[in-house]
Write a protein that holds these residues in place. Structure first.
Motif, PDB file in Angstrom:
ATOM      1  N   VAL A 146       0.834  -1.204   0.000  1.00 29.98           N
ATOM      2  CA  VAL A 146       0.000   0.000   0.000  1.00 29.98           C
ATOM      3  C   VAL A 146       0.867   1.252   0.000  1.00 29.98           C
ATOM      4  O   VAL A 146       0.540   2.250  -0.664  1.00 29.98           O
ATOM      5  N   TYR A 147       1.989   1.205   0.698  1.00 32.54           N
ATOM      6  CA  TYR A 147       2.908   2.346   0.711  1.00 32.54           C
ATOM      7  C   TYR A 147       3.404   2.653  -0.702  1.00 32.54           C
ATOM      8  O   TYR A 147       3.469   3.818  -1.115  1.00 32.54           O
ATOM      9  N   VAL A 148       3.744   1.616  -1.444  1.00 32.58           N
ATOM     10  CA  VAL A 148       4.203   1.819  -2.821  1.00 32.58           C
ATOM     11  C   VAL A 148       3.069   2.405  -3.671  1.00 32.58           C
ATOM     12  O   VAL A 148       3.299   3.314  -4.480  1.00 32.58           O
ATOM     13  N   TYR A 149       1.852   1.907  -3.481  1.00 33.25           N
ATOM     14  CA  TYR A 149       0.699   2.483  -4.187  1.00 33.25           C
ATOM     15  C   TYR A 149       0.604   3.985  -3.905  1.00 33.25           C
ATOM     16  O   TYR A 149       0.436   4.796  -4.820  1.00 33.25           O
ATOM     17  N   LEU A 150       0.684   4.359  -2.631  1.00 28.94           N
ATOM     18  CA  LEU A 150       0.544   5.759  -2.254  1.00 28.94           C
ATOM     19  C   LEU A 150       1.652   6.615  -2.860  1.00 28.94           C
ATOM     20  O   LEU A 150       1.425   7.769  -3.233  1.00 28.94           O
ATOM     21  N   CYS A 151       2.840   6.046  -2.948  1.00 29.84           N
ATOM     22  CA  CYS A 151       3.970   6.792  -3.510  1.00 29.84           C
ATOM     23  C   CYS A 151       3.868   6.933  -5.032  1.00 29.84           C
ATOM     24  O   CYS A 151       4.351   7.933  -5.595  1.00 29.84           O
ATOM     25  N   MET A 152       3.253   5.966  -5.689  1.00 32.14           N
ATOM     26  CA  MET A 152       3.261   5.942  -7.154  1.00 32.14           C
ATOM     27  C   MET A 152       1.974   6.453  -7.786  1.00 32.14           C
ATOM     28  O   MET A 152       1.842   6.418  -9.007  1.00 32.14           O
ATOM     29  N   THR A 153       1.024   6.900  -6.981  1.00 33.78           N
ATOM     30  CA  THR A 153      -0.232   7.401  -7.530  1.00 33.78           C
ATOM     31  C   THR A 153      -0.351   8.904  -7.314  1.00 33.78           C
ATOM     32  O   THR A 153       0.165   9.450  -6.348  1.00 33.78           O
ATOM     33  N   HIS A 154      -1.038   9.536  -8.254  1.00 30.35           N
ATOM     34  CA  HIS A 154      -1.370  10.948  -8.117  1.00 30.35           C
ATOM     35  C   HIS A 154      -2.834  11.006  -7.721  1.00 30.35           C
ATOM     36  O   HIS A 154      -3.707  10.645  -8.517  1.00 30.35           O
ATOM     37  N   ARG A 155      -3.090  11.421  -6.483  1.00 30.75           N
ATOM     38  CA  ARG A 155      -4.433  11.313  -5.923  1.00 30.75           C
ATOM     39  C   ARG A 155      -4.837   9.837  -5.909  1.00 30.75           C
ATOM     40  O   ARG A 155      -4.464   9.115  -5.027  1.00 30.75           O
ATOM     41  N   VAL A 156      -5.556   9.381  -6.917  1.00 30.42           N
ATOM     42  CA  VAL A 156      -6.015   7.991  -6.946  1.00 30.42           C
ATOM     43  C   VAL A 156      -5.442   7.235  -8.135  1.00 30.42           C
ATOM     44  O   VAL A 156      -5.116   6.065  -8.047  1.00 30.42           O
ATOM     45  N   THR A 157      -5.300   7.893  -9.271  1.00 29.20           N
ATOM     46  CA  THR A 157      -4.951   7.204 -10.506  1.00 29.20           C
ATOM     47  C   THR A 157      -3.451   6.971 -10.651  1.00 29.20           C
ATOM     48  O   THR A 157      -2.629   7.646 -10.033  1.00 29.20           O
ATOM     49  N   ILE A 158      -3.121   6.004 -11.510  1.00 25.93           N
ATOM     50  CA  ILE A 158      -1.732   5.662 -11.806  1.00 25.93           C
ATOM     51  C   ILE A 158      -1.408   6.183 -13.202  1.00 25.93           C
ATOM     52  O   ILE A 158      -2.177   5.972 -14.140  1.00 25.93           O
ATOM     53  N   ALA A 159      -0.269   6.853 -13.322  1.00 28.83           N
ATOM     54  CA  ALA A 159       0.122   7.392 -14.618  1.00 28.83           C
ATOM     55  C   ALA A 159       1.569   7.021 -14.905  1.00 28.83           C
ATOM     56  O   ALA A 159       2.340   6.682 -13.997  1.00 28.83           O
ATOM     57  N   GLY A 160       1.944   7.105 -16.182  1.00 27.20           N
ATOM     58  CA  GLY A 160       3.331   6.843 -16.567  1.00 27.20           C
ATOM     59  C   GLY A 160       3.770   5.441 -16.226  1.00 27.20           C
ATOM     60  O   GLY A 160       3.065   4.469 -16.478  1.00 27.20           O
ATOM     61  N   PHE A 161       4.954   5.351 -15.621  1.00 27.25           N
ATOM     62  CA  PHE A 161       5.522   4.050 -15.273  1.00 27.25           C
ATOM     63  C   PHE A 161       5.178   3.622 -13.851  1.00 27.25           C
ATOM     64  O   PHE A 161       5.817   2.731 -13.291  1.00 27.25           O
ATOM     65  N   GLY A 162       4.174   4.261 -13.246  1.00 28.77           N
ATOM     66  CA  GLY A 162       3.808   3.949 -11.872  1.00 28.77           C
ATOM     67  C   GLY A 162       3.403   2.509 -11.655  1.00 28.77           C
ATOM     68  O   GLY A 162       3.561   1.971 -10.560  1.00 28.77           O
ATOM     69  N   GLY A 163       2.868   1.872 -12.695  1.00 30.01           N
ATOM     70  CA  GLY A 163       2.437   0.488 -12.546  1.00 30.01           C
ATOM     71  C   GLY A 163       3.573  -0.490 -12.366  1.00 30.01           C
ATOM     72  O   GLY A 163       3.386  -1.569 -11.777  1.00 30.01           O
ATOM     73  N   LEU A 164       4.769  -0.141 -12.844  1.00 26.74           N
ATOM     74  CA  LEU A 164       5.895  -1.072 -12.782  1.00 26.74           C
ATOM     75  C   LEU A 164       6.324  -1.381 -11.351  1.00 26.74           C
ATOM     76  O   LEU A 164       6.388  -2.562 -10.974  1.00 26.74           O
ATOM     77  N   PRO A 165       6.616  -0.381 -10.517  1.00 33.64           N
ATOM     78  CA  PRO A 165       6.982  -0.714  -9.131  1.00 33.64           C
ATOM     79  C   PRO A 165       5.853  -1.367  -8.354  1.00 33.64           C
ATOM     80  O   PRO A 165       6.106  -2.179  -7.454  1.00 33.64           O
ATOM     81  N   ILE A 166       4.605  -1.048  -8.682  1.00 32.80           N
ATOM     82  CA  ILE A 166       3.480  -1.672  -7.989  1.00 32.80           C
ATOM     83  C   ILE A 166       3.422  -3.166  -8.306  1.00 32.80           C
ATOM     84  O   ILE A 166       3.290  -4.006  -7.406  1.00 32.80           O
ATOM     85  N   GLY A 167       3.552  -3.510  -9.585  1.00 30.20           N
ATOM     86  CA  GLY A 167       3.544  -4.921  -9.972  1.00 30.20           C
ATOM     87  C   GLY A 167       4.732  -5.676  -9.399  1.00 30.20           C
ATOM     88  O   GLY A 167       4.593  -6.808  -8.913  1.00 30.20           O
ATOM     89  N   LEU A 168       5.910  -5.053  -9.440  1.00 30.12           N
ATOM     90  CA  LEU A 168       7.106  -5.697  -8.896  1.00 30.12           C
ATOM     91  C   LEU A 168       6.982  -5.910  -7.389  1.00 30.12           C
ATOM     92  O   LEU A 168       7.437  -6.927  -6.855  1.00 30.12           O
ATOM     93  N   THR A 169       6.369  -4.951  -6.712  1.00 27.18           N
ATOM     94  CA  THR A 169       6.191  -5.084  -5.261  1.00 27.18           C
ATOM     95  C   THR A 169       5.309  -6.273  -4.926  1.00 27.18           C
ATOM     96  O   THR A 169       5.606  -7.040  -4.002  1.00 27.18           O
ATOM     97  N   LEU A 170       4.212  -6.445  -5.668  1.00 27.97           N
ATOM     98  CA  LEU A 170       3.344  -7.597  -5.400  1.00 27.97           C
ATOM     99  C   LEU A 170       4.086  -8.899  -5.658  1.00 27.97           C
ATOM    100  O   LEU A 170       3.903  -9.877  -4.919  1.00 27.97           O
TER     101      LEU A 170
END
Length: 245
Positions: A146-170
């Motif tokens: 969840v911490y990685v989600y909070l760091c990689m999202t702008h407000r709620v949505t994910i933009a750019g390469f934000g999905g990469l660290p989230i997927g790797l974290t899981l």
């Protein structure tokens, strides 16, 4: 938020959670003995990575009540929106598990009762982790995600390469957590399979509801410390009184 936007976001959360459960838990149920822990962890990570790019710009691709709770605690969502996300996630997880159960029943000799990709502790853990250890593991692993989600999202949505660290974290969380508890870090992901596994999978579900939610709240609290909303103001306030601005 308009009615059309609400429909888009809830549909994204429903479909995203359905896909996560069907494919990622499906890798455990249908292919676990062939791909092993590494393969299962990568399936979870790659599935979430794909969902982050597909649904991230729409709903943030939470697909996880703990992530939504973290966003709520961080004041990025209001309560009515969070409730809609939670309903969509739970419904999507149950639908995904139902489809997976239907497919699993077409495989001769495949056991679904008491297992079916569900999470557990004690004699349902590969390493026999006890209740306290399972709770701590799920809390900390979820907090990290969840911490990685909070760091990689702008407000709620994910933009750019934000999905990469989230997927790797899981994927990383699953590599560590699969031998311990089966790696829930997501109450919806745990509930769907547990309903169809029955038995101890259901009686132990409470831990995989409570620990991830507490982890989501912990992540929001830590994020507030490391990434304060008024970062620039904080920097200015740290300067000595009377120093040049």
């Amino acid at each position: 938020m308009s009615t059309e936007t609400e429909l888009q976001t809830t549909a994204a959360e429903f479909l995203g959670t359905l896909v996560l459960v069907f494919f990622a838990v499906g890798a455990t149920v249908l292919a676990g003995e062939y791909i092993g822990t590494l393969g299962i962890a990568l399936t979870f990570g790659f599935t979430l990575l794909a969902l982050a790019y597909v649904f991230g710009p729409i709903s943030g691709a939470h697909v996880n009540p703990a992530v939504t709770l973290g966003m709520l605690a961080a004041k990025r969502l209001d309560m009515p929106t969070a409730v809609k996300y939670w309903i969509a996630q739970v419904a999507g997880a149950i639908a995904g598990a139902a489809l997976l159960f239907l497919l699993a029943k077409q495989v001769p000799g495949l056991k679904t009762s008491e297992s079916f990709g569900s999470n557990g502790f004690g004699d349902r853990s590969a390493v026999q982790i006890n209740l306290g250890g399972a709770f701590l593991a799920e809390l900390l692993m979820t907090a990290f995600l969840v911490y990685v989600y909070l760091c990689m999202t702008h407000r709620v949505t994910i933009a750019g390469f934000g999905g990469l660290p989230i997927g790797l974290t899981l994927a990383v969380v699953n590599l560590m957590g699969i031998p311990l508890t089966g790696a829930s870090v997501n109450p919806a992901r745990s509930l769907g399979p547990a309903i169809f596994a029955g038995g101890a999978a259901l009686t132990q579900f409470w831990l995989f509801l409570v620990a991830p939610l507490v982890g989501g709240l912990l992540a929001a609290a830590v994020h507030r410390v490391t990434h304060p909303p008024a970062g620039a103001d904080l920097h200015r306030n740290l300067q000595p009184s009377g120093s040049p601005r």
